[in-house]
Design a protein around this motif. Structure first.
Motif, short mmCIF file in Angstrom:
data_model
loop_
_atom_site.label_atom_id
_atom_site.label_comp_id
_atom_site.label_asym_id
_atom_site.label_seq_id
_atom_site.Cartn_x
_atom_site.Cartn_y
_atom_site.Cartn_z
N PHE A 76 2.15 3.37 -3.35
CA PHE A 76 1.31 4.20 -4.23
C PHE A 76 1.17 5.61 -3.66
O PHE A 76 0.90 5.78 -2.47
N ARG B 285 -3.80 3.52 -3.29
CA ARG B 285 -3.29 3.06 -2.00
C ARG B 285 -4.37 2.30 -1.22
O ARG B 285 -4.11 1.24 -0.65
N ALA C 133 0.83 -1.21 0.00
CA ALA C 133 0.00 0.00 0.00
C ALA C 133 0.86 1.26 0.00
O ALA C 133 0.51 2.26 -0.63
N GLY C 134 2.01 1.19 0.68
CA GLY C 134 2.88 2.36 0.74
C GLY C 134 3.57 2.68 -0.56
O GLY C 134 4.20 3.73 -0.71
#
Length: 213
Positions: free
Chosen positions: A90, A96, A87-88
Motif C-alpha cells: 500500500f 499501510r 503492508a508494503g
C-alpha cells in the motif's frame, strides 16, 4: 519457551528452504508445542502427527530443542514475510498501517496464542520479550525503520518513531493478552477499520517528544 524463542531468533535467515517432510515436521512441532508446552511435548508425538518415523526426525534434528527452535524460527519468518508483503503493498499510509496492524492482530489466532488460557497467552508473550535480541525488539526496530523511511520521504509529519512504535506495540500486546473485545479479531475488515480509525492517527499526527519542547 523463552530460551527456545531466543535461540530461534538468532537462527533467523540462516536455514535452507525446508522440503516437504521438514515442513510437515515443523508444522507438527508447533501444534504439539502449543498443546503440551515445552516440558511434556515429545518427539514421538511430533513424528506421529507428521506421519514419519522417529528416526526420520533425528536424521534432521539432533534434539527436541533443535526441532522446536527451528519451528519457532519458521513461524517468525512467516510473520515477517507476510508483514512485509501485505503492508508494503500500500502507498497510502493509513492503509499501510491498517494492513500491518491486521497482520499483527492475526497472530492472536496462532496456535501458540489461541484458546481461553490466559497462562498460555502470557507465556507466549513473555517468550517474545526474552533473548538478545528479543523478538519484540526485532519488531520494534523493523517498525521504527519503516516509519523513519516514510518520514524521510515526507509522507508523515515529524515525530519520534520509537515512541510511536512503543504505543503501537503495547496496543497489539494488549489484544494478544486479552483478545475478548467488541471487535471481531477474526474479521480482517473490522481489524483494518479499527486501525484506520485509531492507529493511523498515531503516525499521521505531529508527535514532538516532551524533552524537545
Amino acid at each position: 519457551m523463552g530460551k527456545l524463542m531466543a535461540r530461534a531468533v538468532r537462527g533467523l535467515g540462516s536455514h535452507p528452504e525446508p522440503d516437504d517432510i521438514e515442513i510437515r515436521l515443523l508444522d507438527a512441532a508447533i501444534e504439539v508445542l502449543a498443546e503440551r508446552g515445552t516440558q511434556t511435548a515429545t518427539i514421538d508425538e511430533v513424528a506421529r502427527r507428521a506421519k514419519v518415523g522417529r528416526a526420520t526426525v533425528f536424521r534432521r534434528f539432533s534434539s527436541k530443542d533443535q526441532l522446536f527452535e527451528r519451528a519457532l524460527a519458521q513461524e517468525m519468518q512467516k510473520f515477517l514475510d507476510e508483514l512485509q508483503e501485505r503492508a508494503g503493498g500500500f502507498d497510502d499510509i493509513g492503509e499501510r498501517v491498517a494492513e500491518g496492524f491486521a497482520v499483527c492482530i492475526e497472530v492472536v489466532n496462532h496456535p501458540l496464542l489461541r484458546g481461553d488460557s490466559l497462562v498460555a497467552r502470557m507465556t507466549a508473550i513473555e517468550a517474545i520479550t526474552q533473548g538478545d535480541p528479543a523478538p519484540i525488539e526485532l519488531a520494534r526496530n523493523y517498525l521504527a525503520a519503516q516509519i523513519d523511511q516514510m518520514r524521510a520521504e515526507g509522507r508523515i509529519p515529524p515525530g519520534d518513531s520509537r515512541r510511536q512504535v512503543d504505543v503501537l506495540i503495547h496496543l497489539v500486546l494488549g489484544y494478544m493478552a486479552s483478545p475478548a473485545t467488541t471487535i471481531d479479531l477474526g474479521n480482517t475488515e473490522e481489524v483494518r477499520a479499527l486501525a484506520r480509525e485509531t492507529f493511523a492517527p498515531i503516525l499521521l499526527a505531529p508527535n514532538v517528544p516532551v524533552n524537545a519542547q
